[in-house]
Design a protein around this motif. Sequence first.
Motif, PDB file in Angstrom:
ATOM      1  N   HIS A  87       7.311   6.257   5.797  1.00 51.02           N
ATOM      2  CA  HIS A  87       6.643   6.001   4.655  1.00 51.02           C
ATOM      3  C   HIS A  87       7.682   5.505   3.604  1.00 51.02           C
ATOM      4  O   HIS A  87       7.524   5.070   2.836  1.00 51.02           O
ATOM      5  N   ASP A  88       8.900   5.875   4.026  1.00 51.69           N
ATOM      6  CA  ASP A  88      10.271   5.792   3.047  1.00 51.69           C
ATOM      7  C   ASP A  88      10.823   4.364   3.712  1.00 51.69           C
ATOM      8  O   ASP A  88      12.132   3.944   3.119  1.00 51.69           O
ATOM      9  N   TRP A  89      10.211   3.751   4.614  1.00 52.94           N
ATOM     10  CA  TRP A  89      10.928   2.511   4.947  1.00 52.94           C
ATOM     11  C   TRP A  89      10.961   1.273   3.651  1.00 52.94           C
ATOM     12  O   TRP A  89      10.053   1.267   3.315  1.00 52.94           O
ATOM     13  N   SER A  90      12.020   0.720   3.654  1.00 53.10           N
ATOM     14  CA  SER A  90      12.253  -0.217   2.664  1.00 53.10           C
ATOM     15  C   SER A  90      12.793  -1.563   3.196  1.00 53.10           C
ATOM     16  O   SER A  90      12.953  -1.469   4.474  1.00 53.10           O
ATOM     17  N   GLY A  91      13.192  -2.598   2.519  1.00 46.65           N
ATOM     18  CA  GLY A  91      13.672  -3.588   2.766  1.00 46.65           C
ATOM     19  C   GLY A  91      14.990  -3.440   3.945  1.00 46.65           C
ATOM     20  O   GLY A  91      15.156  -4.172   4.761  1.00 46.65           O
ATOM     21  N   ARG A  92      15.737  -2.616   3.533  1.00 48.33           N
ATOM     22  CA  ARG A  92      16.864  -2.255   4.329  1.00 48.33           C
ATOM     23  C   ARG A  92      16.463  -1.823   5.731  1.00 48.33           C
ATOM     24  O   ARG A  92      17.242  -2.293   6.821  1.00 48.33           O
ATOM     25  N   GLU A  93      15.509  -0.954   5.799  1.00 47.62           N
ATOM     26  CA  GLU A  93      15.155  -0.453   7.206  1.00 47.62           C
ATOM     27  C   GLU A  93      14.236  -1.710   8.037  1.00 47.62           C
ATOM     28  O   GLU A  93      14.515  -1.507   9.318  1.00 47.62           O
ATOM     29  N   LEU A  94      13.772  -2.512   7.212  1.00 47.61           N
ATOM     30  CA  LEU A  94      13.082  -3.446   7.927  1.00 47.61           C
ATOM     31  C   LEU A  94      13.954  -4.621   8.387  1.00 47.61           C
ATOM     32  O   LEU A  94      13.376  -5.396   8.980  1.00 47.61           O
ATOM     33  N   LEU A  95      15.146  -4.586   7.805  1.00 42.86           N
ATOM     34  CA  LEU A  95      15.947  -5.968   8.072  1.00 42.86           C
ATOM     35  C   LEU A  95      16.179  -6.000   9.580  1.00 42.86           C
ATOM     36  O   LEU A  95      15.912  -7.179  10.041  1.00 42.86           O
ATOM     37  N   PHE A  96      16.635  -4.929  10.296  1.00 42.14           N
ATOM     38  CA  PHE A  96      16.769  -5.325  11.704  1.00 42.14           C
ATOM     39  C   PHE A  96      15.603  -5.716  12.549  1.00 42.14           C
ATOM     40  O   PHE A  96      15.818  -6.921  13.330  1.00 42.14           O
ATOM     41  N   PRO A  97      14.404  -5.226  12.503  1.00 41.82           N
ATOM     42  CA  PRO A  97      13.226  -5.534  13.267  1.00 41.82           C
ATOM     43  C   PRO A  97      12.989  -7.019  12.805  1.00 41.82           C
ATOM     44  O   PRO A  97      12.563  -7.885  13.595  1.00 41.82           O
ATOM     45  N   GLN A  98      12.812  -7.222  11.375  1.00 44.33           N
ATOM     46  CA  GLN A  98      12.513  -8.404  11.078  1.00 44.33           C
ATOM     47  C   GLN A  98      13.712  -9.697  11.484  1.00 44.33           C
ATOM     48  O   GLN A  98      13.187 -10.784  11.597  1.00 44.33           O
ATOM     49  N   ALA A  99      14.780  -9.300  11.380  1.00 41.01           N
ATOM     50  CA  ALA A  99      15.776 -10.214  12.063  1.00 41.01           C
ATOM     51  C   ALA A  99      15.714 -10.642  13.545  1.00 41.01           C
ATOM     52  O   ALA A  99      15.481 -11.928  13.824  1.00 41.01           O
ATOM     53  N   LEU A 100      15.195  -9.493  14.362  1.00 44.32           N
ATOM     54  CA  LEU A 100      14.861  -9.963  15.769  1.00 44.32           C
ATOM     55  C   LEU A 100      13.610 -10.741  15.691  1.00 44.32           C
ATOM     56  O   LEU A 100      13.597 -11.738  16.719  1.00 44.32           O
ATOM     57  N   ARG A 141       0.916  -1.069   0.022  1.00 44.00           N
ATOM     58  CA  ARG A 141       0.014  -0.068  -0.003  1.00 44.00           C
ATOM     59  C   ARG A 141       0.863   1.280   0.087  1.00 44.00           C
ATOM     60  O   ARG A 141       0.533   2.265  -0.932  1.00 44.00           O
ATOM     61  N   VAL A 142       1.915   1.377   1.137  1.00 41.97           N
ATOM     62  CA  VAL A 142       2.364   2.498   1.174  1.00 41.97           C
ATOM     63  C   VAL A 142       3.962   2.705   0.180  1.00 41.97           C
ATOM     64  O   VAL A 142       3.979   3.716  -0.457  1.00 41.97           O
ATOM     65  N   GLU A 143       4.494   1.629  -0.192  1.00 49.50           N
ATOM     66  CA  GLU A 143       5.716   1.455  -0.984  1.00 49.50           C
ATOM     67  C   GLU A 143       5.264   1.127  -2.234  1.00 49.50           C
ATOM     68  O   GLU A 143       6.149   1.379  -3.525  1.00 49.50           O
ATOM     69  N   GLY A 144       4.351   0.418  -2.580  1.00 50.82           N
ATOM     70  CA  GLY A 144       3.740   0.104  -3.778  1.00 50.82           C
ATOM     71  C   GLY A 144       4.794  -0.976  -4.590  1.00 50.82           C
ATOM     72  O   GLY A 144       4.969  -1.131  -5.577  1.00 50.82           O
ATOM     73  N   TYR A 145       5.190  -1.863  -3.655  1.00 48.77           N
ATOM     74  CA  TYR A 145       5.897  -2.992  -4.048  1.00 48.77           C
ATOM     75  C   TYR A 145       5.167  -4.228  -4.740  1.00 48.77           C
ATOM     76  O   TYR A 145       3.988  -4.256  -4.351  1.00 48.77           O
ATOM     77  N   SER A 146       5.888  -5.040  -5.508  1.00 48.37           N
ATOM     78  CA  SER A 146       5.319  -5.902  -6.188  1.00 48.37           C
ATOM     79  C   SER A 146       5.288  -7.214  -5.276  1.00 48.37           C
ATOM     80  O   SER A 146       6.032  -7.334  -4.216  1.00 48.37           O
ATOM     81  N   ALA A 147       4.491  -8.296  -5.628  1.00 47.26           N
ATOM     82  CA  ALA A 147       4.472  -9.308  -4.894  1.00 47.26           C
ATOM     83  C   ALA A 147       5.862 -10.068  -4.699  1.00 47.26           C
ATOM     84  O   ALA A 147       6.434 -10.258  -3.443  1.00 47.26           O
ATOM     85  N   PHE A 148       6.619 -10.011  -5.558  1.00 48.06           N
ATOM     86  CA  PHE A 148       8.251 -10.693  -5.621  1.00 48.06           C
ATOM     87  C   PHE A 148       9.038  -9.698  -4.893  1.00 48.06           C
ATOM     88  O   PHE A 148       9.902 -10.218  -3.677  1.00 48.06           O
ATOM     89  N   GLN A 149       8.681  -8.371  -4.797  1.00 52.76           N
ATOM     90  CA  GLN A 149       9.584  -7.316  -4.142  1.00 52.76           C
ATOM     91  C   GLN A 149       9.204  -7.469  -2.760  1.00 52.76           C
ATOM     92  O   GLN A 149      10.059  -7.490  -1.746  1.00 52.76           O
TER      93      GLN A 149
END
Length: 512
Positions: free
Chosen positions: A357-370, A298-306
């Motif tokens: 709104h500008d969080w991407s895979g990089r910003e999500l890496l740490f909380p998702q790793a935890l 919704r926010v980043e407009g990513y495709s299913a694979f992204q």
Amino acid sequence: MSPVAQLTQGQKIFAFASMCLGMFIALLDIQIVSASLRDIGGGLSAGADDTAWVQTAYLIAEIVVIPLSGWLSRVFSTRWLFAASAAGFTLTSLLCGMAWDIRSIIIFRALQGFLGGSMIPMVFTTSFVFFQGKQRVISAATVGAIASLAPTLGPTLGGWITDNYSWHWLFFINLIPGTFVTFAVPALVNIDEPDLSLLKKGDWLGITLIALFLGCLEYTLEEGPRWNWLEDSTIRITAWVSAIAGVLFVWRGLNAEHPVVDLRALKDRNFALGCFFSFVTGIGLFGTIYLTPLFLGRVEGYSAFQIGKAIFSTGLFQIMCIPLYSFLATRVDLRWLLMAGLALFTVSMFEFTPITHDWSGRELLFPQALRGMAQQFAVAPTVTLTLGGLAPARLKFASGLFNLMRNLGGALGIAGCATVLNDRTNLHFSRLAEHLTPANETMNSLWPDLSSVSEASQAAVSQLWQLTLREAQTLTFSDAFFCIMLAFAVTTVMVPLMRKVQPPQGPSADAH
């Protein structure tokens, strides 16, 4: 000598691994369509509301059959029920991939969930029959990892398949592993004998009540957020039916001579607390799987694979933690490992709350790793602490109830998150819009005359509306993660209430 005792260690591991494969594909299919519903709807010329039932039908059917698996395995035996479940799951997977319209795929998905759902709790039961002592800890770590890893990997794998092939292959990939499990399990898994006489004295009233209770509850939780809960007449009816059937089911389960679900196991403190922890873990597991892809779409407009690539780190870090957990589980009190896992999940949700709104895979890496590490340390010890202290005769029924609580928690977590997103988005949008008036200096600097009806002004207002909605949605996702964080914070401090469970040496398989 019992059939289990006649198996070599290698044969036990191979049989257990075959059952784990069946459990994995059954759990994977819960979320494998979540990132591809738009493609499925487009391919079958269906709207978003109808397409959502591709996932809902599977969840309803699976959640109904899971608590019945204990009774069904006593009737047909573990190996033949598992083989039949794998065969039915494989066949309905083929039919799902060949579906010709939205109605057909919804029917086939319901059958797929119902026929395959029994595989999940039977793996938990068999792990305690095949293995003793430290081996049980390792098997519990494996089962716990699969229980949380498969749904996590679902959107990633589903997005990749849809982008590179077609949505049909979301279901066709089950054919080879499903066929293998169908033939491998009955060849080696011989831990009990069928007792068809139980069909005559089966608790058919209890089966009817639990089907009504869970089916209507799942429908209410899935559809409630979309139709504003009790304001919709259908939701009101299903909610009342679920409530009444639930009360009658509990009464029946506590008073029937041979109940279909052993509610008396809840008298055991560890089992009751373990079911609660499983419920909360389900909220976190399925709630975050729901929120993260939705935010990226919704926010980043990513495709299913992204989306799949961005959330893959959760599964990766969980896999990396399996050896560490197995090492610690034989040396540290499992309650403290569970407490650490729940606390780590709390921290990971806290790390999600400053989301922008500008969080991407990089910003999500740490909380998702935890979160990935937390899932391994939260789920696996719960399995051993909850089921490890039960007598083998009660294990089948208890395993179904334990797994049911995780799925119910997932259903409630998704429904709760959807409700938060609906309600809080409107609230945040209204608050932000209050400051976007002609009296605002920033607004005046953007457009000299907002009252004009020129195309340029209309385009600017439309763009501003989109930006405001984006920020309102982002704030709402932060609220949803905060709610999950609170649930885990409360649960973490309850862990010391559990009794310590030593890695059991256990009775022989004959006792089962």
